[in-house]
Design an enzyme around this catalytic site. Structure first.
Site, PDB file in Angstrom:
ATOM      1  N   PRO A 149      -2.364   7.198   6.664  1.00  0.00           N
ATOM      2  CG  PRO A 149      -1.464   8.762   5.172  1.00  0.00           C
ATOM      3  CD  PRO A 149      -2.563   8.572   6.185  1.00  0.00           C
ATOM      4  CD1 TRP A 150       2.726   4.236   4.916  1.00  0.00           C
ATOM      5  CD2 TRP A 150       4.392   5.726   4.777  1.00  0.00           C
ATOM      6  NE1 TRP A 150       3.136   4.293   3.599  1.00  0.00           N
ATOM      7  CE2 TRP A 150       4.159   5.194   3.485  1.00  0.00           C
ATOM      8  CE3 TRP A 150       5.409   6.687   4.923  1.00  0.00           C
ATOM      9  CZ2 TRP A 150       4.891   5.591   2.350  1.00  0.00           C
ATOM     10  CZ3 TRP A 150       6.124   7.079   3.805  1.00  0.00           C
ATOM     11  CH2 TRP A 150       5.869   6.530   2.534  1.00  0.00           C
ATOM     12  CE  LYS A 174      -5.503   0.379   8.728  1.00  0.00           C
ATOM     13  NZ  LYS A 174      -4.055   0.252   8.987  1.00  0.00           N
ATOM     14  N   PRO A 175      -4.256   3.442  12.392  1.00  0.00           N
ATOM     15  CG  PRO A 175      -2.972   3.786  14.281  1.00  0.00           C
ATOM     16  CD  PRO A 175      -4.162   3.025  13.788  1.00  0.00           C
ATOM     17  CB  SER A 176       0.185   3.523   8.258  1.00  0.00           C
ATOM     18  OG  SER A 176       1.043   2.695   7.498  1.00  0.00           O
ATOM     19  CD  GLU A 177      -0.181  -1.359   6.449  1.00  0.00           C
ATOM     20  OE1 GLU A 177      -0.951  -0.499   6.949  1.00  0.00           O
ATOM     21  OE2 GLU A 177      -0.293  -1.772   5.275  1.00  0.00           O
ATOM     22  CD  GLU A 248      -7.896  15.752   2.724  1.00  0.00           C
ATOM     23  OE1 GLU A 248      -7.197  16.084   1.742  1.00  0.00           O
ATOM     24  OE2 GLU A 248      -8.750  16.503   3.222  1.00  0.00           O
ATOM     25  CG  LEU A 249      -7.794  10.297  -2.309  1.00  0.00           C
ATOM     26  CD1 LEU A 249      -8.674   9.929  -3.482  1.00  0.00           C
ATOM     27  CD2 LEU A 249      -7.619   9.109  -1.376  1.00  0.00           C
ATOM     28  CB  CYS A 282      -0.255  14.026  -0.176  1.00  0.00           C
ATOM     29  SG  CYS A 282      -0.447  15.153   1.217  1.00  0.00           S
ATOM     30  CD  GLU A 379       1.152  10.440  -4.490  1.00  0.00           C
ATOM     31  OE1 GLU A 379       0.530   9.366  -4.387  1.00  0.00           O
ATOM     32  OE2 GLU A 379       0.966  11.415  -3.736  1.00  0.00           O
ATOM     33  CD1 TRP A 445      -4.520  18.216   3.639  1.00  0.00           C
ATOM     34  CD2 TRP A 445      -3.248  20.015   3.231  1.00  0.00           C
ATOM     35  NE1 TRP A 445      -3.413  17.797   2.931  1.00  0.00           N
ATOM     36  CE2 TRP A 445      -2.620  18.893   2.675  1.00  0.00           C
ATOM     37  CE3 TRP A 445      -2.644  21.270   3.102  1.00  0.00           C
ATOM     38  CZ2 TRP A 445      -1.404  18.977   1.996  1.00  0.00           C
ATOM     39  CZ3 TRP A 445      -1.447  21.348   2.424  1.00  0.00           C
ATOM     40  CH2 TRP A 445      -0.848  20.210   1.884  1.00  0.00           C
TER      41      TRP A 445
HETATM   42  P1  NAD Z   1      -2.329   3.471   1.467  1.00  0.00           P
HETATM   43  O1  NAD Z   1      -3.541   3.861   0.720  1.00  0.00           O
HETATM   44  O2  NAD Z   1      -1.583   2.277   1.030  1.00  0.00           O
HETATM   45  O3  NAD Z   1      -2.697   3.212   3.007  1.00  0.00           O
HETATM   46  C1  NAD Z   1      -3.413   4.161   3.775  1.00  0.00           C
HETATM   47  C2  NAD Z   1      -4.140   3.448   4.901  1.00  0.00           C
HETATM   48  O4  NAD Z   1      -5.148   2.591   4.335  1.00  0.00           O
HETATM   49  C3  NAD Z   1      -3.242   2.530   5.744  1.00  0.00           C
HETATM   50  O5  NAD Z   1      -3.637   2.649   7.097  1.00  0.00           O
HETATM   51  C4  NAD Z   1      -3.568   1.144   5.204  1.00  0.00           C
HETATM   52  O6  NAD Z   1      -3.361   0.093   6.118  1.00  0.00           O
HETATM   53  C5  NAD Z   1      -5.050   1.280   4.896  1.00  0.00           C
HETATM   54  N1  NAD Z   1      -5.569   0.314   3.917  1.00  0.00           N
HETATM   55  C6  NAD Z   1      -4.869  -0.432   3.010  1.00  0.00           C
HETATM   56  N2  NAD Z   1      -5.733  -1.190   2.279  1.00  0.00           N
HETATM   57  C7  NAD Z   1      -6.983  -0.909   2.727  1.00  0.00           C
HETATM   58  C8  NAD Z   1      -8.286  -1.339   2.352  1.00  0.00           C
HETATM   59  N3  NAD Z   1      -8.468  -2.231   1.388  1.00  0.00           N
HETATM   60  N4  NAD Z   1      -9.354  -0.817   3.000  1.00  0.00           N
HETATM   61  C9  NAD Z   1      -9.198   0.101   3.977  1.00  0.00           C
HETATM   62  N5  NAD Z   1      -7.977   0.547   4.393  1.00  0.00           N
HETATM   63  C10 NAD Z   1      -6.885   0.057   3.773  1.00  0.00           C
HETATM   64  O7  NAD Z   1      -1.399   4.765   1.499  1.00  0.00           O
HETATM   65  P2  NAD Z   1       0.044   4.924   2.135  1.00  0.00           P
HETATM   66  O8  NAD Z   1       1.038   4.223   1.285  1.00  0.00           O
HETATM   67  O9  NAD Z   1      -0.016   4.597   3.592  1.00  0.00           O
HETATM   68  O10 NAD Z   1       0.249   6.516   2.024  1.00  0.00           O
HETATM   69  C11 NAD Z   1       0.709   7.151   0.871  1.00  0.00           C
HETATM   70  C12 NAD Z   1      -0.425   7.802   0.120  1.00  0.00           C
HETATM   71  O11 NAD Z   1      -1.164   8.669   0.969  1.00  0.00           O
HETATM   72  C13 NAD Z   1       0.077   8.673  -1.016  1.00  0.00           C
HETATM   73  O12 NAD Z   1      -0.702   8.461  -2.170  1.00  0.00           O
HETATM   74  C14 NAD Z   1      -0.146  10.088  -0.488  1.00  0.00           C
HETATM   75  O13 NAD Z   1      -0.280  11.067  -1.500  1.00  0.00           O
HETATM   76  C15 NAD Z   1      -1.372   9.921   0.322  1.00  0.00           C
HETATM   77  N6  NAD Z   1      -1.489  10.999   1.317  1.00  0.00           N
HETATM   78  C16 NAD Z   1      -2.395  11.990   1.104  1.00  0.00           C
HETATM   79  C17 NAD Z   1      -2.491  13.048   2.010  1.00  0.00           C
HETATM   80  C18 NAD Z   1      -3.472  14.184   1.796  1.00  0.00           C
HETATM   81  O14 NAD Z   1      -3.678  14.949   2.723  1.00  0.00           O
HETATM   82  N7  NAD Z   1      -4.065  14.346   0.618  1.00  0.00           N
HETATM   83  C19 NAD Z   1      -1.658  13.079   3.131  1.00  0.00           C
HETATM   84  C20 NAD Z   1      -0.751  12.052   3.313  1.00  0.00           C
HETATM   85  C21 NAD Z   1      -0.671  11.008   2.393  1.00  0.00           C
END
Ligand code: NAD
Length: 476
Positions: A149-150, A174-177, A248-249, A282, A379, A445
Site C-alpha cells: 500500500p501507500w 508492485k507499489p501502490s498507485e 498484512e491487513l 494499520c 477501520e 509484525w
Molecule cells: P489497498 O488494498 O487498496 O491496496 C493495496 C495494494 O493492492 C495497492 O498496491 C493496490 O494497487 C493493490 N490492489 C488493488 N486492487 C487489487 C487487486 N484486485 N488485486 C491485487 N492487487 C490490488 O490498500 P491501501 O488503501 O493501499 O492501504 C490501506 C490498507 O492497508 C489499510 O486497510 C491498512 O490497514 C492496510 N495496511 C496494513 C498493514 C499491515 O502491516 N497489517 C500495513 C499498512 C497498511
C-alpha cells in the site's frame, strides 16, 4: 511523464491503459504522471524473476548479505531526496519521513546479518532411530510477488524485499498507485549495485496490474499488505492455485489506559497512536478504553492536545500532522464524519475537513461511542479517535478483544504486573506497554483474526520466504 517500471534489469515505459497521477496531498495537485504497466509487462517481470532464480538462489548467503548491506548504504546516500519525496507525496512531517527511511535501512542491515547466519541453519537432525542421518535445508520459496500500500511505502516494501532477497527468492514488487515513485529507489539501487537482472523487478499500476500479478501462475508465493477487501481477492487467487500467501491487513486497535497512569504522559501516547501519519496506520490505536477514575480529566486534556496540534503542509510549515495522502482517503474520512453526525456521536475535537486547499482533516475525538457504532467497529484510516470508559480490568480486556481485527494494542499502567497480564490476554500480534508504535526489526509484525495471516520482521519474516526441506539418508 516518468519511466517507472524496472523489468529484467532495465527501465521501461508503461504500456498499460491507466495513466497514474502522482499527487501532492498538501496542495491537492499532481506533480508527476506515469503510465501503468500492462498485463504483458507484468508477465515479462515474472518471467524475468523466474529466469534469474536458479543463479540467485545458488549465490552464497554472504554474497546476498553484501547486496543487502549495499541497499542499506545506498538508501542512506539518497536520504534527503527520499525524505523530501515522502513529505511531498505522502504528506508526512519531516521527522516521520526520517523515521521511515531509518526503518528501511535498519531492515536491510538486519536481514544482511540473518543471511550471513544462514549456512549454520543447514544442520543435522539428531534421530532416535539407528541407521539413518538427516539434515535440514532452508531453501528459498522461489519467485514471489509483493503487493504493497501507500502509507509507509519505503518501509512496507523493505519488510518484504530484504528478507525475500536474503532467503534467495527473486521478486516482482508492485507499489501502490498512490505513491509509485518512492520505491523506484529500490530499482535505482539495484542498478547501482549491479544486482543481477531479474532478481528485483518493479511494476507500477492500479488494481488491474495488482490482479495480473496476484493471478499470475508463475509465482511461488504472494505477500500482500493492504485492505481486507483486496486481501480477500488476493487470497482467492492464491487459493485457486494452491500457493502460499502472507496477508498484512487492516486494524482497529485498542489503547487501554488504567487510572494509575500519569495523565499527561498517557495523552502523549494516545495522540501519537492516532495522529502519526495522519492516522493512516494499520496499527493506529483508534479505540481508546479509559478507566473511570481518570476518564473525565483525560478526555479534557486529550481534547486540548488534539486541538493544539499544528496541521499543515510539511514542505512549507513546522507541523505535527500533514494532510491525508489521497483524495479518496480524504473523502472516506469525511464520510465517517457524516456518519458520526447521523449517529449523534459526541464530538470533543475536530470532526471536519479543514477549509483550505489539499486533503486536510482535523484531529478528531468522539467520546462515549456506543459499541455498535460504525466508528467504533470499522477501520477509518485517519486521525479519528473513539473513546469508551471501563470499570474493571476484565471489562477492558473483553472490550479490547471485541473486534474482528487483531493487529496491535497499547496498555498504559503504572502497575507493570497488571500491564503484562493484560498484554497476555489481548488477542493481537503485538502489544506495547507504556510506549507507542515502537517497531523493532527483531520483533515480529502481523496480526490475528481479520488482521491477516503470517508474520513479517524478525526471523519469522525470513521464514516466510523459506521452504523447509529434509534430506534423510540410510546408512546401511
Ligand atoms: P489497498 O488494498 O487498496 O491496496 C493495496 C495494494 O493492492 C495497492 O498496491 C493496490 O494497487 C493493490 N490492489 C488493488 N486492487 C487489487 C487487486 N484486485 N488485486 C491485487 N492487487 C490490488 O490498500 P491501501 O488503501 O493501499 O492501504 C490501506 C490498507 O492497508 C489499510 O486497510 C491498512 O490497514 C492496510 N495496511 C496494513 C498493514 C499491515 O502491516 N497489517 C500495513 C499498512 C497498511
Amino acid at each position: 511523464m516518468t519511466t517507472s517500471h524496472y523489468i529484467a534489469g532495465r527501465w521501461v515505459e508503461g504500456q498499460g491503459s491507466d495513466c497514474i497521477s502522482v499527487n501532492d496531498p498538501a496542495l491537492g495537485q499532481p506533480f508527476a504522471e506515469l503510465m501503468a504497466a500492462s498485463v504483458a509487462q507484468v508477465d515479462q517481470a515474472v518471467t524475468a524473476a523466474r529466469g534469474a532464480l536458479p543463479a540467485w538462489k545458488n549465490t552464497s548467503a554472504s554474497e546476498r548479505a553484501t547486496y543487502l548491506r549495499g541497499f542499506a548504504e545506498q538508501l542512506g546516500q539518497r536520504r534527503e531526496a527520499l525524505i523530501t519525496l515522502q513529505m511531498r507525496n505522502n504528506g508526512k512531517p519531516r521527522h516521520e519521513a526520517e523515521i521511515d527511511l531509518d526503518d528501511a535501512i535498519a531492515t536491510f542491515s538486519y536481514y544482511a546479518e540473518l543471511a550471513e547466519q544462514l549456512p549454520s541453519k543447514n544442520r543435522d537432525v539428531p534421530l532416535v532411530a539407528p541407521g539413518f542421518t538427516a539434515r535440514t535445508r532452508l531453501e528459498p520459496v522461489g519467485v514471489v510477488g509483493l503487493i504493497v500500500p501507500w502509507n509507509f511505502p519505503l518501509v512496507t516494501s523493505a519488510w518484504k524485499l530484504a528478507p525475500a532477497l536474503a532467503a534467495g527468492c527473486t521478486v516482482v514488487l508492485k507499489p501502490s498507485e498512490v505513491t509509485p515513485l518512492i520505491e523506484q529507489a529500490y530499482g535505482q539501487i539495484a542498478d547501482a549495485l549491479g544486482l543481477p537482472a531479474g532478481v528485483l523487478n518493479i511494476v507500477n499500476g492500479k488494481a488491474e496490474t495488482g490482479a495480473a500479478l496476484s493471478n499470475h501462475n508463475g509465482l511461488d508465493k504472494l505477500s500482500f499488505t493492504g485492505s481486507n477487501s483486496v486481501g480477500s481477492q488476493v487470497m482467492r487467487s492464491a487459493s485457486a492455485q494452491c500457493r502460499p500467501v502472507t496477508l498484512e491487513l487492516g486494524g482497529k486497535s485498542a489503547i487501554v489506559v488504567f487510572d494509575d497512569c500519569d495523565v499527561d504522559q498517557a495523552v502523549e501516547w494516545i495522540v501519537a497512536g492516532i495522529t502519526w501519519n495522519a492516522g493512516q496506520m494499520c496499527s493506529a490505536t483508534s479505540r481508546l478504553l479509559v478507566q473511570d477514575g481518570i476518564a473525565d480529566a483525560l478526555l479534557t486534556r486529550l481534547q486540548a492536545a488534539l486541538e493544539n496540534l499544528r496541521v499543515g503542509n510539511p514542505l512549507t510549515e513546522e507541523v505535527d500532522m500533514g494532510p491525508l495522502t489521497s483524495q479518496a482517503q480524504w473523502l472516506k474520512v469525511a464520510s465517517y464524519f457524516a456518519t458520526a453526525r447521523e449517529e449523534g456521536l459526541q464530538c470533543l475535537a475536530g470532526g471536519k475537513a479543514l477549509d483550505r486547499d489539499g486533503w486536510f482533516v482535523s484531529p478528531t475525538l468522539y467520546a462515549d461511542v456506543p459499541k455498535d457504532s460504525r466508528l467504533w467497529t470499522e477501520e477509518i484510516f485517519g486521525p479519528v479517535l473513539c473513546a469508551r470508559r471501563f470499570a474493571t480490568e476484565e471489562q477492558a480486556i473483553a472490550e479490547a478483544n471485541d473486534s474482528r481485527f487483531g493487529l496491535v494494542a497499547t496498555v498504559c499502567s503504572a502497575d507493570l504486573e497488571r500491564a503484562e497480564r493484560v498484554a497476555d490476554a489481548l488477542e493481537v500480534g503485538h502489544v506495547w506497554i507504556n510506549s507507542v508504535q515502537a517497531v523493532f526489526v527483531e520483533t515480529s509484525w502481523g496480526g490475528t483474526k481479520g488482521s491477516g495471516i503470517g508474520r513479517e520482521l524478525g526471523p519469522w519474516g525470513l521464514s516466510a520466504y523459506q521452504s523447509v526441506k529434509h534430506v534423510t539418508r540410510c546408512l546401511g
